[in-house]
Design an enzyme around this catalytic site. Structure first.
Site, PDB file in Angstrom:
ATOM      1  N   HIS A 105       0.588  -1.157  -0.173  1.00  0.00           N
ATOM      2  CA  HIS A 105       0.206   0.015  -0.013  1.00  0.00           C
ATOM      3  C   HIS A 105       0.883   1.470  -0.369  1.00  0.00           C
ATOM      4  O   HIS A 105       0.757   2.175  -0.005  1.00  0.00           O
ATOM      5  CB  HIS A 105      -1.536   0.159   1.251  1.00  0.00           C
ATOM      6  CG  HIS A 105       0.132   0.602   2.487  1.00  0.00           C
ATOM      7  ND1 HIS A 105       0.292  -0.932   3.039  1.00  0.00           N
ATOM      8  CD2 HIS A 105       0.341   1.135   3.030  1.00  0.00           C
ATOM      9  CE1 HIS A 105       0.900  -0.171   4.815  1.00  0.00           C
ATOM     10  NE2 HIS A 105       0.498   1.324   4.378  1.00  0.00           N
TER      11      HIS A 105
HETATM   12  C1  UD1 Z   1      -2.012   5.245   6.288  1.00  0.00           C
HETATM   13  C2  UD1 Z   1      -1.095   5.738   7.236  1.00  0.00           C
HETATM   14  C3  UD1 Z   1       0.294   4.530   6.576  1.00  0.00           C
HETATM   15  C4  UD1 Z   1       0.102   3.324   7.252  1.00  0.00           C
HETATM   16  C5  UD1 Z   1      -1.821   3.360   6.033  1.00  0.00           C
HETATM   17  C6  UD1 Z   1      -1.891   1.673   6.882  1.00  0.00           C
HETATM   18  C7  UD1 Z   1      -0.688   8.403   6.798  1.00  0.00           C
HETATM   19  C8  UD1 Z   1       0.847   9.402   6.317  1.00  0.00           C
HETATM   20  N1  UD1 Z   1      -0.449   7.045   6.073  1.00  0.00           N
HETATM   21  O1  UD1 Z   1      -2.039   5.412   4.984  1.00  0.00           O
HETATM   22  O2  UD1 Z   1       1.536   5.035   7.738  1.00  0.00           O
HETATM   23  O3  UD1 Z   1       0.660   2.698   7.225  1.00  0.00           O
HETATM   24  O4  UD1 Z   1      -2.498   4.205   6.872  1.00  0.00           O
HETATM   25  O5  UD1 Z   1      -3.678   1.590   6.522  1.00  0.00           O
HETATM   26  O6  UD1 Z   1      -1.309   8.441   7.855  1.00  0.00           O
HETATM   27  N2  UD1 Z   1      -9.399   4.605   2.637  1.00  0.00           N
HETATM   28  C9  UD1 Z   1     -11.082   4.042   2.420  1.00  0.00           C
HETATM   29  N3  UD1 Z   1     -10.713   3.161   3.904  1.00  0.00           N
HETATM   30  C10 UD1 Z   1     -10.689   3.745   4.772  1.00  0.00           C
HETATM   31  C11 UD1 Z   1      -9.392   4.234   4.685  1.00  0.00           C
HETATM   32  C12 UD1 Z   1      -8.566   4.794   3.649  1.00  0.00           C
HETATM   33  O7  UD1 Z   1     -11.029   3.317   1.268  1.00  0.00           O
HETATM   34  O8  UD1 Z   1     -10.539   3.436   5.647  1.00  0.00           O
HETATM   35  C13 UD1 Z   1      -9.187   5.312   1.310  1.00  0.00           C
HETATM   36  C14 UD1 Z   1      -8.721   6.756   1.159  1.00  0.00           C
HETATM   37  O9  UD1 Z   1      -9.845   7.066   0.357  1.00  0.00           O
HETATM   38  C15 UD1 Z   1      -8.086   6.985   0.031  1.00  0.00           C
HETATM   39  C16 UD1 Z   1      -6.860   5.609   0.827  1.00  0.00           C
HETATM   40  O10 UD1 Z   1      -8.025   4.633   1.013  1.00  0.00           O
HETATM   41  O11 UD1 Z   1      -7.631   6.986  -1.149  1.00  0.00           O
HETATM   42  C17 UD1 Z   1      -5.822   6.119   0.835  1.00  0.00           C
HETATM   43  O12 UD1 Z   1      -6.226   6.273   2.495  1.00  0.00           O
HETATM   44  P1  UD1 Z   1      -5.137   7.015   3.560  1.00  0.00           P
HETATM   45  O13 UD1 Z   1      -5.762   7.673   4.861  1.00  0.00           O
HETATM   46  O14 UD1 Z   1      -4.597   8.434   2.931  1.00  0.00           O
HETATM   47  O15 UD1 Z   1      -3.460   6.858   3.380  1.00  0.00           O
HETATM   48  P2  UD1 Z   1      -3.367   5.163   3.594  1.00  0.00           P
HETATM   49  O16 UD1 Z   1      -2.470   5.274   2.189  1.00  0.00           O
HETATM   50  O17 UD1 Z   1      -3.954   4.063   4.468  1.00  0.00           O
END
Ligand code: UD1
Length: 371
Positions: free
Chosen positions: A214
């Site tokens: 990820h």
């Molecule tokens: C975040 C953390 C990372 C951690 C990871 C674990 C930061 C900078 N990054 O990264 O350190 O290792 O989480 O999962 O804080 N999304 C969903 N559902 C959710 C959460 C996110 O669909 O419950 C989607 C969001 O819309 C986005 C993508 O997933 O498009 C990424 O989510 P985001 O929280 O921005 O960062 P992560 O890559 O999850």
């Protein structure tokens, strides 16, 4: 009288639950045993909001539901961090805690630490001192900034102590307590082992490779992601792969128009992100793990499962020097060679880094509640 009497715990994203759960419980027990009145307030920022990324973890880890949910959701780093800061500030002014406890390195960690510090509330950072020395990683920025403004820094491994010392953090703020995430693992392992997860996912004990991907550096750039798809397709020919797909990775595969092709790779089984116990079960049964996660490097080290980390650096060097982790990057040849080595027979003996013994949270509680 305990050092802190009203403690706010911050949970933002998936990797935070398994760290906060044992700390919350240890503080509760310590306070009960010493008849100290301590109030704990659980704040969920809502950085992760999908059920499979958030709510199910409360039940599995026996945590109380959050007292407050800020429901910030996704956004760019600036937007997400700013929204959390804006929403968390009134919690501090209304509840008047004397300590905010943050864990790890996600955006919620730095956002809430910054709010607290500016309102003169003490900050405790759990998992302090880890450094990848790669400031292009958002998590590294969050780690460095949070440590700089924390009053109490709880470290998981010796490299953390050295890094903080090199950055001029006073020794008396730093407490080497071990790894809270391993506390959760130790206490949940028996329950996880009895789960029917492998049957449900159609894999058999010791006969599959568990993959998680990820990191923005691996999945946001189309060329890199395409190359990784090819590498996984080849790896699956050696042993079947199980990959619980992170929403970021799924979203990118969809956006680039490759999701169907990915789902059709032979012997590569894709599932939704798993709950804590099911994922733990998958780690215990895997022949090897391929990942770019931080926490999985540590869990696999404790479990003695070979781990290949598809990153250029790690902030958790103890997993290499004293564990089962290998840092390989994302080059196809190197990943496949490392996988072949990981799949060859190995001894059952494996070392575990110091203080990864299931008691880190107790040590933290003792520091926070000492007179
Ligand atoms: C975040 C953390 C990372 C951690 C990871 C674990 C930061 C900078 N990054 O990264 O350190 O290792 O989480 O999962 O804080 N999304 C969903 N559902 C959710 C959460 C996110 O669909 O419950 C989607 C969001 O819309 C986005 C993508 O997933 O498009 C990424 O989510 P985001 O929280 O921005 O960062 P992560 O890559 O999850």
């Amino acid at each position: 009288m305990p050092r802190y009497r009203r403690i706010v715990h911050v949970i933002g994203a998936r990797p935070n639950y398994m760290k906060i759960a044992p700390i919350y419980r240890a503080i509760e027990q310590h306070a009960a045993a010493t008849a100290a009145g301590v109030e704990q307030i659980l704040v969920h920022t809502g950085q992760h909001y999908s059920p499979e990324m958030s709510t199910q973890f409360f039940d599995e880890l026996n945590m109380p539901r959050p007292d407050i949910n800020l429901e910030v959701g996704s956004g760019s780093h600036a937007v997400q961090t700013a929204r959390i800061m804006e929403a968390f500030e009134p919690v501090l002014t209304e509840r008047q805690p004397d300590l905010v406890l943050v864990v790890g390195d996600v955006n919620s960690t730095i956002a809430c630490a910054l709010d607290a510090k500016k309102l003169h509330v003490d900050v405790a950072h759990v998992e302090a001192g880890l450094r990848s020395f790669d400031m292009r990683m958002p998590e590294e920025v969050n780690r460095v900034m949070t440590d700089r403004i924390s009053d109490l820094l709880f470290t998981t491994e010796e490299s953390g102590n050295r890094n903080l010392q090199a950055e001029g953090i006073a020794d008396d703020k730093v407490f080497f307590v071990g790894n809270c995430m391993i506390d959760s693992l130790v206490s949940h392992l028996p329950k996880a082992r009895s789960r029917p997860t492998l049957e449900e996912q159609g894999v058999t004990e010791g006969n599959y490779v568990l993959v998680t991907l990820h990191r923005p550096s691996n999945v946001d750039d189309p060329d890199t992601l395409k190359q990784l798809m090819g590498t996984l397709a080849e790896a699956a020919q050696r042993k079947p792969i199980l990959i619980p797909l992170h929403p970021r990775t799924r979203g990118n595969l969809e956006r680039f128009g490759w999701l169907d092709k990915f789902l059709a790779i032979p012997d590569l089984k894709v599932c939704e992100p798993l709950g804590y116990l099911d994922f733990l079960r998958c780690q215990t049964g895997a022949a090897a793990i391929l990942t770019d996660s931080g926490g999985i490097q540590e869990e696999s080290t404790y479990l003695g499962v070979p781990c290949i980390t598809m990153r250029e650096n790690t902030e958790r060097p103890a997993t290499i020097s004293q564990g089962t982790n290998r840092l390989i990057g994302n080059d196809r040849e190197q990943v496949l060679t490392a996988l072949d080595e990981a799949l060859s027979p190995r001894s059952a003996e494996h070392p575990v880094p110091p203080l990864w013994d299931g008691k880190a949270a107790e040590r933290i509680a003792a520091v926070l509640l000492s007179a």
